[in-house]
Design a protein around this motif. Structure first.
Motif, PDB file in Angstrom:
ATOM      1  N   MET A   1     115.628 -15.796 -43.077  1.00 23.66           N
ATOM      2  CA  MET A   1     115.532 -15.143 -44.372  1.00 23.66           C
ATOM      3  C   MET A   1     116.915 -15.026 -45.006  1.00 23.66           C
ATOM      4  SD  MET A   1     114.347 -11.348 -45.314  1.00 23.66           S
ATOM      5  CE  MET A   1     116.029 -10.832 -45.441  1.00 23.66           C
ATOM      6  N   LEU A   2     116.959 -15.297 -46.297  1.00 21.63           N
ATOM      7  CA  LEU A   2     118.231 -15.265 -47.013  1.00 21.63           C
ATOM      8  C   LEU A   2     117.991 -14.602 -48.358  1.00 21.63           C
ATOM      9  CD1 LEU A   2     121.212 -16.358 -47.324  1.00 21.63           C
ATOM     10  CD2 LEU A   2     120.172 -18.410 -48.297  1.00 21.63           C
ATOM     11  N   SER A   3     118.701 -13.514 -48.641  1.00 26.26           N
ATOM     12  CA  SER A   3     118.477 -12.866 -49.932  1.00 26.26           C
ATOM     13  C   SER A   3     119.772 -12.299 -50.493  1.00 26.26           C
ATOM     14  CB  SER A   3     117.449 -11.738 -49.782  1.00 26.26           C
ATOM     15  OG  SER A   3     117.981 -10.728 -48.950  1.00 26.26           O
ATOM     16  N   THR A   4     119.833 -12.238 -51.827  1.00 23.85           N
ATOM     17  CA  THR A   4     121.002 -11.637 -52.485  1.00 23.85           C
ATOM     18  C   THR A   4     120.514 -10.615 -53.494  1.00 23.85           C
ATOM     19  OG1 THR A   4     121.084 -13.156 -54.348  1.00 23.85           O
ATOM     20  CG2 THR A   4     122.225 -13.833 -52.333  1.00 23.85           C
ATOM     21  N   HIS A   5     121.367  -9.668 -53.747  1.00 25.03           N
ATOM     22  CA  HIS A   5     121.010  -8.654 -54.731  1.00 25.03           C
ATOM     23  C   HIS A   5     122.239  -8.285 -55.549  1.00 25.03           C
ATOM     24  CE1 HIS A   5     118.783  -5.396 -56.502  1.00 25.03           C
ATOM     25  NE2 HIS A   5     119.709  -4.507 -56.117  1.00 25.03           N
ATOM     26  N   ASN A   6     122.174  -8.561 -56.871  1.00 25.48           N
ATOM     27  CA  ASN A   6     123.250  -8.180 -57.798  1.00 25.48           C
ATOM     28  C   ASN A   6     124.623  -8.709 -57.411  1.00 25.48           C
ATOM     29  OD1 ASN A   6     121.831  -6.835 -59.697  1.00 25.48           O
ATOM     30  ND2 ASN A   6     122.060  -4.807 -58.733  1.00 25.48           N
ATOM     31  N   VAL A   7     124.654  -9.951 -56.926  1.00 23.27           N
ATOM     32  CA  VAL A   7     125.941 -10.463 -56.454  1.00 23.27           C
ATOM     33  C   VAL A   7     126.806 -10.924 -57.617  1.00 23.27           C
ATOM     34  CG1 VAL A   7     127.053 -12.326 -55.177  1.00 23.27           C
ATOM     35  CG2 VAL A   7     125.122 -11.102 -54.182  1.00 23.27           C
ATOM     36  N   SER A   8     128.036 -10.458 -57.637  1.00 18.47           N
ATOM     37  CA  SER A   8     129.001 -10.986 -58.608  1.00 18.47           C
ATOM     38  C   SER A   8     130.283 -11.340 -57.870  1.00 18.47           C
ATOM     39  CB  SER A   8     129.280  -9.953 -59.697  1.00 18.47           C
ATOM     40  OG  SER A   8     130.018  -8.893 -59.134  1.00 18.47           O
ATOM     41  N   LYS A  20     128.267 -13.730 -62.423  1.00 22.46           N
ATOM     42  CA  LYS A  20     127.128 -12.966 -61.921  1.00 22.46           C
ATOM     43  C   LYS A  20     126.050 -13.957 -61.499  1.00 22.46           C
ATOM     44  CE  LYS A  20     127.603  -8.562 -64.373  1.00 22.46           C
ATOM     45  NZ  LYS A  20     128.931  -8.450 -63.810  1.00 22.46           N
ATOM     46  N   PHE A  21     125.464 -13.724 -60.356  1.00 25.65           N
ATOM     47  CA  PHE A  21     124.474 -14.662 -59.850  1.00 25.65           C
ATOM     48  C   PHE A  21     123.089 -14.029 -59.857  1.00 25.65           C
ATOM     49  CE2 PHE A  21     128.463 -15.950 -57.857  1.00 25.65           C
ATOM     50  CZ  PHE A  21     128.507 -17.273 -58.248  1.00 25.65           C
ATOM     51  N   PRO A  22     122.079 -14.848 -60.134  1.00 18.86           N
ATOM     52  CA  PRO A  22     120.714 -14.320 -60.067  1.00 18.86           C
ATOM     53  C   PRO A  22     120.356 -13.976 -58.622  1.00 18.86           C
ATOM     54  CG  PRO A  22     120.685 -16.698 -60.374  1.00 18.86           C
ATOM     55  CD  PRO A  22     122.107 -16.265 -60.506  1.00 18.86           C
ATOM     56  N   ASP A  23     119.460 -13.025 -58.452  1.00 15.56           N
ATOM     57  CA  ASP A  23     119.039 -12.669 -57.100  1.00 15.56           C
ATOM     58  C   ASP A  23     118.236 -13.804 -56.472  1.00 15.56           C
ATOM     59  OD1 ASP A  23     120.271 -10.361 -57.589  1.00 15.56           O
ATOM     60  OD2 ASP A  23     118.478  -9.076 -57.577  1.00 15.56           O
ATOM     61  N   GLY A  39     130.472 -26.708 -62.469  1.00 17.33           N
ATOM     62  CA  GLY A  39     131.199 -25.575 -63.036  1.00 17.33           C
ATOM     63  C   GLY A  39     130.349 -24.338 -63.193  1.00 17.33           C
ATOM     64  N   SER A  40     129.091 -24.419 -62.784  1.00 18.16           N
ATOM     65  CA  SER A  40     128.232 -23.249 -62.957  1.00 18.16           C
ATOM     66  C   SER A  40     128.383 -22.256 -61.800  1.00 18.16           C
ATOM     67  CB  SER A  40     126.774 -23.688 -63.080  1.00 18.16           C
ATOM     68  OG  SER A  40     126.394 -24.401 -61.913  1.00 18.16           O
ATOM     69  N   GLY A  41     129.211 -22.604 -60.834  1.00 18.16           N
ATOM     70  CA  GLY A  41     129.450 -21.666 -59.735  1.00 18.16           C
ATOM     71  C   GLY A  41     128.557 -21.911 -58.532  1.00 18.16           C
ATOM     72  N   LYS A  42     127.946 -23.109 -58.496  1.00 15.72           N
ATOM     73  CA  LYS A  42     127.053 -23.428 -57.372  1.00 15.72           C
ATOM     74  C   LYS A  42     127.756 -23.308 -56.023  1.00 15.72           C
ATOM     75  CE  LYS A  42     126.089 -27.692 -58.264  1.00 15.72           C
ATOM     76  NZ  LYS A  42     126.875 -28.051 -59.455  1.00 15.72           N
ATOM     77  N   THR A  43     128.899 -24.002 -55.954  1.00 16.63           N
ATOM     78  CA  THR A  43     129.601 -24.037 -54.676  1.00 16.63           C
ATOM     79  C   THR A  43     130.135 -22.651 -54.310  1.00 16.63           C
ATOM     80  OG1 THR A  43     130.162 -26.338 -54.989  1.00 16.63           O
ATOM     81  CG2 THR A  43     131.506 -25.112 -53.424  1.00 16.63           C
ATOM     82  N   THR A  44     130.553 -21.914 -55.332  1.00 19.20           N
ATOM     83  CA  THR A  44     131.020 -20.544 -55.080  1.00 19.20           C
ATOM     84  C   THR A  44     129.903 -19.714 -54.467  1.00 19.20           C
ATOM     85  OG1 THR A  44     132.470 -20.746 -56.986  1.00 19.20           O
ATOM     86  CG2 THR A  44     132.085 -18.530 -56.138  1.00 19.20           C
ATOM     87  N   LEU A  45     128.718 -19.858 -55.014  1.00 23.33           N
ATOM     88  CA  LEU A  45     127.584 -19.103 -54.473  1.00 23.33           C
ATOM     89  C   LEU A  45     127.320 -19.518 -53.027  1.00 23.33           C
ATOM     90  CD1 LEU A  45     125.313 -17.101 -54.800  1.00 23.33           C
ATOM     91  CD2 LEU A  45     123.877 -18.898 -55.781  1.00 23.33           C
ATOM     92  N   LEU A  46     127.397 -20.828 -52.780  1.00 24.98           N
ATOM     93  CA  LEU A  46     127.159 -21.300 -51.421  1.00 24.98           C
ATOM     94  C   LEU A  46     128.192 -20.723 -50.448  1.00 24.98           C
ATOM     95  CD1 LEU A  46     125.700 -24.375 -50.099  1.00 24.98           C
ATOM     96  CD2 LEU A  46     128.088 -24.143 -49.438  1.00 24.98           C
ATOM     97  N   GLY A  58     127.580  -6.294 -54.951  1.00 22.03           N
ATOM     98  CA  GLY A  58     126.273  -6.791 -54.549  1.00 22.03           C
ATOM     99  C   GLY A  58     126.145  -6.937 -53.056  1.00 22.03           C
ATOM    100  N   GLU A  59     125.015  -7.525 -52.646  1.00 20.97           N
ATOM    101  CA  GLU A  59     124.702  -7.562 -51.234  1.00 20.97           C
ATOM    102  C   GLU A  59     124.122  -8.929 -50.880  1.00 20.97           C
ATOM    103  OE1 GLU A  59     122.659  -4.074 -49.006  1.00 20.97           O
ATOM    104  OE2 GLU A  59     121.091  -5.543 -49.452  1.00 20.97           O
ATOM    105  N   ILE A  60     124.581  -9.497 -49.777  1.00 20.83           N
ATOM    106  CA  ILE A  60     124.032 -10.760 -49.289  1.00 20.83           C
ATOM    107  C   ILE A  60     123.466 -10.498 -47.906  1.00 20.83           C
ATOM    108  CG2 ILE A  60     124.562 -13.133 -48.621  1.00 20.83           C
ATOM    109  CD1 ILE A  60     126.990 -12.876 -50.582  1.00 20.83           C
ATOM    110  N   LYS A  61     122.190 -10.820 -47.743  1.00 25.86           N
ATOM    111  CA  LYS A  61     121.558 -10.545 -46.452  1.00 25.86           C
ATOM    112  C   LYS A  61     121.106 -11.834 -45.793  1.00 25.86           C
ATOM    113  CE  LYS A  61     118.773  -6.802 -45.367  1.00 25.86           C
ATOM    114  NZ  LYS A  61     117.678  -5.846 -45.679  1.00 25.86           N
ATOM    115  N   VAL A  62     121.500 -12.024 -44.566  1.00 23.92           N
ATOM    116  CA  VAL A  62     120.997 -13.130 -43.770  1.00 23.92           C
ATOM    117  C   VAL A  62     120.220 -12.492 -42.630  1.00 23.92           C
ATOM    118  CG1 VAL A  62     121.601 -15.048 -42.269  1.00 23.92           C
ATOM    119  CG2 VAL A  62     122.880 -14.671 -44.374  1.00 23.92           C
ATOM    120  N   ASN A  63     118.908 -12.826 -42.581  1.00 22.39           N
ATOM    121  CA  ASN A  63     118.011 -12.115 -41.680  1.00 22.39           C
ATOM    122  C   ASN A  63     118.164 -10.610 -41.966  1.00 22.39           C
ATOM    123  OD1 ASN A  63     117.364 -14.617 -40.703  1.00 22.39           O
ATOM    124  ND2 ASN A  63     118.974 -14.512 -39.133  1.00 22.39           N
TER     125      ASN A  63
END
Lengths: 210, 436
Positions: A1-8, A20-23, A39-46, A58-63
């Motif tokens: 499981m992988l989820s994000t919440h309000n990550v900037s 700012k990234f979508p959840d 340039g949309s920040g894909k790699t940054t998000l990864l 924000g919060e990034i949850k793995v499992n």
């Protein structure tokens, strides 16, 4: 499981302009495509998802683990154990053979090298004969497969792939994506592929656009 | 695949740069170790041959030369002294002197020096006979262990001496016939390299030369050789005939000469110490104290040694620098690898340790090769040194200082690797991967 919440995230530590990234909410075993223009920040998000960078908020949850609350060696070990990452360009430890690169990935998180597992994995990816080859002796396609093998060798629960097909032709693209999906499925891992490659749009059901 | 193996693989992956660092390191360490070995063995050789000799009396000249020629058989003698002058010191009843050994020097046989002396010199150096007996008659010789081995002489062998210390046929005392009556046990002292006979043999040899030069001035060189051979038997006969016990030098005429006198005091008291000054001030003789002169020699050698040692340490410093530079430069090349190690679960400590291990490995290998180089080099030199100085040298003695060298090398490797290791551990993974 992988989820994000309000990550900037902000590149500038003073906290100026921030992305700012979508959840995101990917359930265990799901295969997702994260689309976005350059340039949309894909790699940054990864990188954020892999714990290579710390979000501004924000919060990034793995499992069940909140990734951005781990730090230092704990984060490194967690990443090595639970998250398999495939980069746009494959890089390896040049001085080690394919087999040794995979063995090192296991030993760095305290797992036994398990040469049988490594052999079997390489066989599944059709590069079993490259076990003792140096990375420099591989073609681009072979390198990509070894990179996939390395991401999978610790049986991670999350697999992140950054533009895994950008250097490949149509035929190889199909093969690589099929491999990724098959391996993720076999390991019951969550797969998230980040790309701007529209060829992949039809292959993934679940998609996020940045 | 532990970190040690990984660091080893990283080093062997770039063999040339690794080789350069190791060779530089080995040169520095090798030079330092070689200096240690040389110094130790030279000092050992000098000290072994001090043999408790308190004073050397000889002709006026350089005191160091007197010591070197009469105790170490290295330099030319300073000159001769007459029996009359030294008679008091030969007297067994002298209140200060326990023993004194007269030496006659100046001749050699195939570069091995012939020393006219009394058999009590054997007690001085604590050397015993391996076979045969001590010399008692003129033209009887006892040869050192090395002489016997190198020249293949055995009991009963005969030879002629030559004037001076070089192997030169033109300087031969063609009429002399020394006969080997004894061979010394190997002792590691200078006696190993000497041919010992009576003082009187020297006089007979040189008187003989003077006589034959007078007798045959108009002879041309061509039949000189023939003449010698014909003569030889006669002269042998001559020498053999006065087969009586050789008298003590005290009973010899005062105008006869020897080269030097080795003196051992009864005790090192004030009077004994004063004796040297009084000889130097009041007589035509010279007295020198071995320990003082040898220390003077050490201090002379020290200057050169210091320069070499500084050079060696500069090389070691540069080799440390080369380790630092090669590690630092390699970080840029493999920044992606380092980031990858972190992605795969390696921590900052992992990267730090990896680079430190590379530095330590380079230093350790350099040190080991350096030590091999120094011992191999020493062994290689040993032959030449033995030939030049007549002392035994060996590459297979190991010194406790070498452990300090190993420790010092590892420390240098560590110091050279610390900065690169810190830099490696601070690699920003995300930034690096974005660049890739």
């Amino acid at each position: 499981m992988l989820s994000t919440h309000n990550v900037s995230f902000s590149f500038d530590s003073a906290g100026g302009t921030s992305l700012k990234f979508p959840d995101i909410a990917c359930q265990t075993g799901e295969h997702w495509l994260l689309l976005g223009q350059s340039g949309s920040g894909k790699t940054t998000l990864l990188h954020l998802l892999a714990g290579l960078r710390t979000p501004q908020s924000g919060e990034i949850k793995v499992n069940d683990t909140v990734l951005n609350q781990l730090s230092g060696a704990k984060l490194d070990q967690f990443r090595g154990r639970e998250i398999g990452v495939i980069f746009q360009q494959s890089h390896f430890l040049r001085a080690l053979t394919v087999g040794e690169n995979l063995a090192l990935a296991r030993q760095l998180v305290g797992l036994p090298a398990d040469s049988n597992k490594i052999k079997a994995l390489l066989e599944q990816l059709n590069i079993g004969h490259k076990l003792n080859a140096l990375p420099s002796e591989l073609s681009v396609g072979e390198q990509q497969r070894v990179a996939i093998a390395r991401a999978l060798v610790n049986d991670p629960t999350v697999i992140l792939a950054d533009e895994p097909t950008s250097a490949l032709d149509d035929k190889n693209t199909e093969q690589v994506v099929a491999l990724l999906k098959a391996q993720a499925k076999a390991a019951n891992a969550t797969l998230l592929v980040v790309t701007h490659d529209n060829r992949l749009k039809n292959i993934f059901d679940q998609q996020i656009e940045l | 695949m532990n970190l040690l193996r990984l660091s080893w693989k990283n080093l062997t992956f770039k063999p040339l740069s690794t080789l350069l660092s190791i060779v530089l390191f080995a040169l520095g360490v090798g030079l330092v170790a070689l200096l240690f070995l040389l110094q130790k063995q030279v000092e050992d050789n000098f000290e072994k041959n001090l043999a408790g000799i308190d004073l050397v009396i000889g002709a006026k000249g350089s005191p160091l030369q007197l010591i070197l020629s009469s105790m170490y058989h290295l330099d030319a003698p300073t000159g001769n002294i007459s029996i009359a002058e030294i008679k008091p010191f030969l007297n067994p009843k002298h209140p200060l002197i326990e023993t004194s050994i007269p030496l006659s020097l100046g001749d050699s046989y195939r570069t091995f020096r012939i020393v006219g002396t009394t058999p009590s010199i054997l007690d001085f150096y604590g050397v015993s006979l391996a076979s045969g007996k001590a010399w008692a008659q003129n033209f009887e010789v006892v040869i050192g262990n090395t002489v016997a081995q190198k020249l293949g002489l055995t009991l009963g062998s005969t030879f002629s001496s030559s004037h001076g210390f070089l192997e030169d046929d033109n300087l031969g005392h063609e009429h002399t016939a020394f006969k080997v009556v004894g061979i010394l046990a190997g002792s590691g002292t200078v006696l190993d390299q000497l041919i010992l006979t009576t003082n009187q043999s020297y006089w007979l040899t040189h008187e003989h030369d003077a006589a034959s030069e007078e007798a045959a001035p108009e002879e041309d060189n061509a039949d000189h050789a023939d003449h010698d051979h014909e003569d030889h038997a006669d002269h042998d006969h001559d020498h053999a005939s006065p087969s009586v016990t050789v008298p003590s030098l005290l009973e010899e005429p005062g105008e006869k000469e020897i080269t030097a006198l080795l003196v051992k005091f009864k005790g090192r008291n004030f009077q004994a110490l004063n004796m040297q000054r009084s000889i130097n001030e009041n007589t035509d003789l010279q007295a020198a104290t071995p320990a003082i002169e040898i220390n003077r020699l050490y201090s002379l050698m020290d200057t050169g040694e210091k320069a070499l040692r500084i050079l060696a340490f500069v090389i070691i410093f540069v080799s440390g620098l080369s380790i630092f530079i090669s590690l630092f430069a390699s970080l840029k090349e493999r920044q992606y690898e380092l980031a990858l190690l972190r992605v795969m679960g390696g921590t900052r400590v992992t990267l730090f340790t990896l680079i430190i291990l590379e530095g330590l490995l380079l230093a350790l290998l350099g040190c080991v090769f350096g030590l091999l180089l120094s011992h191999g080099g020493m062994q290689l030199f040993a032959g030449a040194l033995e030939k030049a100085y007549g002392y035994t040298f060996s590459g297979w003695t190991f010194l406790p200082q070498e452990w300090y060298l190993v420790g010092g090398s590892l420390l240098l490797g560590l110091v050279a690797a610390v900065l690169p290791a810190i830099k490696a551990s601070r690699t920003d993974i995300s930034e690096t991967l974005l660049k890739g």
